[in-house]
Design a protein around this motif. Structure first.
Motif, PDB file in Angstrom:
ATOM      1  N   HIS A 163       0.865  -1.173   0.000  1.00 49.66           N
ATOM      2  CA  HIS A 163       0.000   0.000   0.000  1.00 49.66           C
ATOM      3  C   HIS A 163       0.907   1.229   0.000  1.00 49.66           C
ATOM      4  N   ASP A 165       0.634   4.087   1.303  1.00 47.72           N
ATOM      5  CA  ASP A 165       0.738   4.719   2.617  1.00 47.72           C
ATOM      6  C   ASP A 165       1.423   3.745   3.560  1.00 47.72           C
ATOM      7  N   ARG A 168       0.150   2.343   7.003  1.00 44.87           N
ATOM      8  CA  ARG A 168      -0.849   1.281   7.105  1.00 44.87           C
ATOM      9  C   ARG A 168      -0.212  -0.102   7.202  1.00 44.87           C
ATOM     10  N   PHE A 206      -3.293   1.836  -7.179  1.00 44.58           N
ATOM     11  CA  PHE A 206      -3.949   2.573  -6.101  1.00 44.58           C
ATOM     12  C   PHE A 206      -4.283   3.969  -6.601  1.00 44.58           C
ATOM     13  N   ASP A 208      -6.180   6.196  -4.788  1.00 39.33           N
ATOM     14  CA  ASP A 208      -5.897   6.993  -3.593  1.00 39.33           C
ATOM     15  C   ASP A 208      -5.781   6.011  -2.443  1.00 39.33           C
ATOM     16  N   GLY A 209      -5.709   6.519  -1.211  1.00 33.89           N
ATOM     17  CA  GLY A 209      -5.486   5.641  -0.070  1.00 33.89           C
ATOM     18  C   GLY A 209      -6.576   4.629   0.167  1.00 33.89           C
ATOM     19  N   ASN A 210      -7.792   4.902  -0.309  1.00 40.31           N
ATOM     20  CA  ASN A 210      -8.915   4.017  -0.035  1.00 40.31           C
ATOM     21  C   ASN A 210      -9.520   3.394  -1.284  1.00 40.31           C
TER      22      ASN A 210
END
Length: 808
Positions: A163, A165, A168, A206, A208-210
């Motif tokens: 990921h 980020d 996480r 990805f 964005d982060g979600n």
């Protein structure tokens, strides 16, 4: 021919003596993932046991070669472009300093099967390896140890991604069960499985982060919400024809919060498409030329990546071609050919021989720009292309193939090549082609159907103004057809004045034909096996032929008699060309050797070894200073004529030698023995060094002076003197000087130091028997001298006694 002879008379002919490889176009990519540097223009491509580093701008490459000689199964480059790690089938991981071309660390992968996938995290400190043993390992690249061993996947783990980020601490993976697993690195457990694909997942991105976007071989893209771990949207792609899909790739475009809304998709049609996820609609499709639509399967893509720092999109095709597009306009920037397969023919192309056109074991032609390695792929033929020929100006060329057709191609001012004409008519594959020499007026082809055809070229193709208006290839029709031989015709050639045609066949015959009506003028008989190539001399009324019997022959065109035979090849001679204005021949064989022959002396001047298999293609440029060869070993080589360079180097070396010899003479005259010794050693003159040693020994206290000079020499100079004295010691006239130098070395050099000398073992082995022989000779001489002394003493005693008797 007369014009060429007049030109040759203007300036003297310079015979060639050697060629050297100036460039080699070799396979650098045979499949697998490709990675491009984010900042600098380098690209990493796996190729068997090597990982090649390509300079995208120039095409230059250097290789990272593994010591274990096992194929590389996976590799990864860190986001900061500093750390490169490779995994091989030997179950080893290697960390490389790729700029210095050296391995800095090797460790066991711990996997019990080869590593199938790798990925770095965004900080370049963690490396994930997915193995064929269904496990995933996480490695700390700073502290150099394995931090996690993740188990639970099904089969080969072919995809791993961190990921973005790092806080996480999540890893995403996919294996052959089509599920996407989410791993929590804090607990080392699989915390979720995203199930939605019905075939192998090929890519993760990805937005964005979600938000995660995945694509698979089931022809769908899925958008996942990482908070709920549910599918938000599925984007189906239905327009692709239903047959085996090698791979689909997706990329997220844009850098804003809605960057996931558009996807770049590339698949088996080799077309880039932009999709809007919100509406599942294709908003942009890359335009494809009409002639390429039928070639979709050959142009299928296996990989597609975005390099935002360079504003580029890079795609990799099934045919191992790597293409660079502008990320904004999707316009082609550059194309590189990673693999050529067996190369069947090659010719220089362009007004300044700036390009080469290559026929590989495929229906496509490849045109390489030599300055940048940019490659154009030319589509048109439907079966393997067998032969090429280029018109005199270098802008038009002809190809012929197994599909029973020939095609005429033209290069535009911008370097782009298009097909302007095609011809059909042969009953079997067209194996040889030759163009007219004076003007772009006709083409001659020969085929496995044993016929020769002459094709006229319409004026619309030769006129630049009219050629620019051609929208589709014109159709050519054969003007004359003639059955020429009883077996396959391997070669055809047109004379420099466009009046004669020569053919060579498997029936061991070469024949001469009139160009106007294709009437037979004569037959050349003498080869014991099939003829592979025929060529007209550019200056004389002579025809050259090469054969599977390993010989080259020159024939007179007036009486069809054999003038000369050149023997030297141990295998079939596949191609021949005239060089040095028709005074020399260059031949290529099925053993991978090139041979340079001087016609006047029948001498093979040079044998060049560069290829590892049959050399099918051989061509010289207009300046006659470069040669290009193509071989079954998939390599294309450019050879530069280095005769003049070598002559200048030899002349400069000779002048330097004369200067040093004069300096040596002056040093000896001035009795500066140390410098004289050093200079004689640098000249590699054992006899001169011996003369210096003898001159020193003739001086007062010669032994002492010799010892002082020998001790002051450098180690490499002492090693050279040791080599010289081995030779001196074999001659009884020079053994005293050799023993004197050897005594000095043994006295002042420690045994351990002497053992470090290069060649000390062989030197001792050579010195011992001759030294023993010299001592035996001295012993015999000493015994003889003592006997003489004894006799002399006895004679004196007898003489004294006689004198005493007289006195009495």
């Amino acid at each position: 021919m007369a014009a060429a002879a007049a030109e040759a008379a203007v300036s003297p002919v310079r015979f060639k003596s050697n060629y050297a490889v100036s460039r080699k176009i070799e396979p650098f990519y045979k499949g697998g993932r490709v990675q491009v540097l984010r900042q600098r223009g380098f690209m990493f491509c796996p190729c068997g046991t090597k990982l090649n580093v390509i300079d995208v701008e120039t095409g230059a490459l250097h290789s990272l070669q593994q010591d274990d000689e096992e194929d590389i199964s996976s590799f990864a480059l860190s986001p900061d472009d500093e750390i490169l790690v490779t995994g091989s089938r030997a179950l080893l991981l290697k960390q490389w300093d790729w700029r210095e071309n050296k391995c800095v660390r090797t460790w066991k992968a711990v996997h019990i099967a080869p590593v199938a996938s790798m990925a770095f995290d965004s900080t370049s400190t963690l490396l994930a390896t997915g193995g064929c043993d269904s496990t995933i390992k996480i490695w700390d690249m700073i502290k150099q140890y394995c931090t996690h061993n993740l188990k639970g996947s099904s089969g080969v783990v072919h995809l791993v991604e961190f990921h973005p980020d790092i806080s996480r601490l999540q890893l995403f993976s996919s294996s052959i069960d089509y599920k996407i697993r989410i791993w929590d690195l804090n607990s080392s457990k699989c915390v979720a499985m995203l199930d939605g694909h019905f075939s192998a997942v090929t890519s993760l991105a990805f937005a964005d982060g979600n938000t995660l976007v995945s694509s698979g071989r089931d022809k769908i893209c899925m958008v996942w919400d990482l908070k709920t771990r549910e599918s938000k949207r599925t984007v189906p792609v239905y327009e692709v024809k239903l047959h085996f899909i090698y791979s689909f790739e997706i990329l997220c475009l844009g850098h804003g919060p809605m960057s996931w809304a558009e996807l770049l998709r590339a698949g088996e049609q080799s077309i880039l498409k932009v999709w809007e996820v919100a509406t599942a609609a294709c908003v942009y499709t890359q335009p494809v030329p009409f002639e390429l639509k039928e070639e979709a399967s050959e142009r299928s893509l296996t990989q597609c990546m975005l390099v935002p720092e360079r504003n580029e999109i890079v795609t990799v095709s099934v045919e191992h071609n790597i293409v660079f597009y502008d990320a904004q306009t999707l316009q082609l920037r550059k194309q590189l050919a990673g693999y050529n397969d067996e190369v069947l023919d090659v010719k220089f192309l362009g007004p300044g021989d700036s390009h080469i056109v290559v026929a590989t074991n495929s229906p496509q032609l490849k045109v390489f720009e030599l300055a940048t390695s940019h490659c154009q792929i030319l589509y048109g033929h439907t079966e393997t292309i067998l032969a090429l020929d280029v018109f005199r100006k270098g802008l038009m060329f002809v190809s012929c193939a197994k599909d029973k057709s020939l095609r005429v191609w033209r290069m535009n001012k911008d370097g782009r090549v298009i097909c302007v004409a095609q011809g059909l008519g042969h009953a079997h594959g067209v194996g040889a082609v030759s163009c007219s020499r004076l003007k772009e007026s006709f083409i001659v082809t020969s085929s496995q159907d044993c016929t020769i055809k002459i094709w006229n070229i319409p004026e619309s193709l030769t006129s630049k103004a009219k050629a620019a208006l051609i929208s589709s290839p014109e159709t050519l029709h054969a003007k004359v057809t003639e059955r020429g031989h009883d077996k396959d015709i391997n070669s055809v050639a047109v004379s420099p004045n466009d009046k004669l045609i020569a053919t060579g066949s498997q029936d061991r015959l070469a024949k001469l034909w009139s160009c106007s009506d294709c009437s037979l003028l004569g037959v050349f008989t003498g080869h014991k096996r099939g003829i592979w190539c025929v060529q007209f001399s550019p200056v004389d009324q002579v025809l050259a032929t090469s054969s599977a019997d390993g010989t080259l022959k020159l024939w007179g065109l007036r009486d069809f008699s054999c003038l000369k035979t050149f023997e030297g090849h141990d295998a079939s001679v596949l191609k021949i060309i005239f060089v040095s204005r028709g005074t020399q021949l260059l031949s290529s064989g099925s053993d991978g050797l090139l041979k340079l022959w001087t016609i006047k002396t029948n001498e093979c001047v040079k044998t060049l070894d560069g290829h590892e298999d049959k050399i099918w293609g051989l061509h010289s440029n207009k300046q006659d200073d470069m040669v290009v060869t193509a071989s079954s070993d998939s390599c294309v080589m450019l050879w530069k004529d280095v005769t003049e360079i070598e002559e200048k180097e030899a002349q400069a070396k000779q002048e330097e030698q004369i200067m040093k010899e004069q300096e040596l003479s002056n040093l000896l005259h001035e009795k500066r023995y140390l410098k004289a010794l050093g200079l004689a050693i640098s000249l590699d003159r054992p006899h001169t060094v011996l003369m210096v040693v003898k001159a020193i020994l003739k001086e007062t206290d010669g032994r002492k002076h010799l010892e002082e000079n020998i001790v002051r020499l450098r180690k490499d100079q002492k090693e050279a003197v040791l080599t010289f004295l081995v030779t001196w010691n074999t001659n009884s006239r020079n053994c005293h000087e050799a023993q004197a130098v050897m005594e000095t070395l043994l006295k002042h050099e420690a045994p351990d130091s002497l053992l470090q000398y290069s060649g000390i073992k062989s030197a001792v082995e050579s010195l011992l028997p001759y030294t023993e022989r010299h001592f035996q000779r001295l012993s015999r001489l000493l015994q003889a001298s003592m006997f003489i002394d004894f006799m002399w003493q006895n004679m004196r005693l007898a003489d004294v006694s006689q004198q005493e008797d007289v006195t009495l």
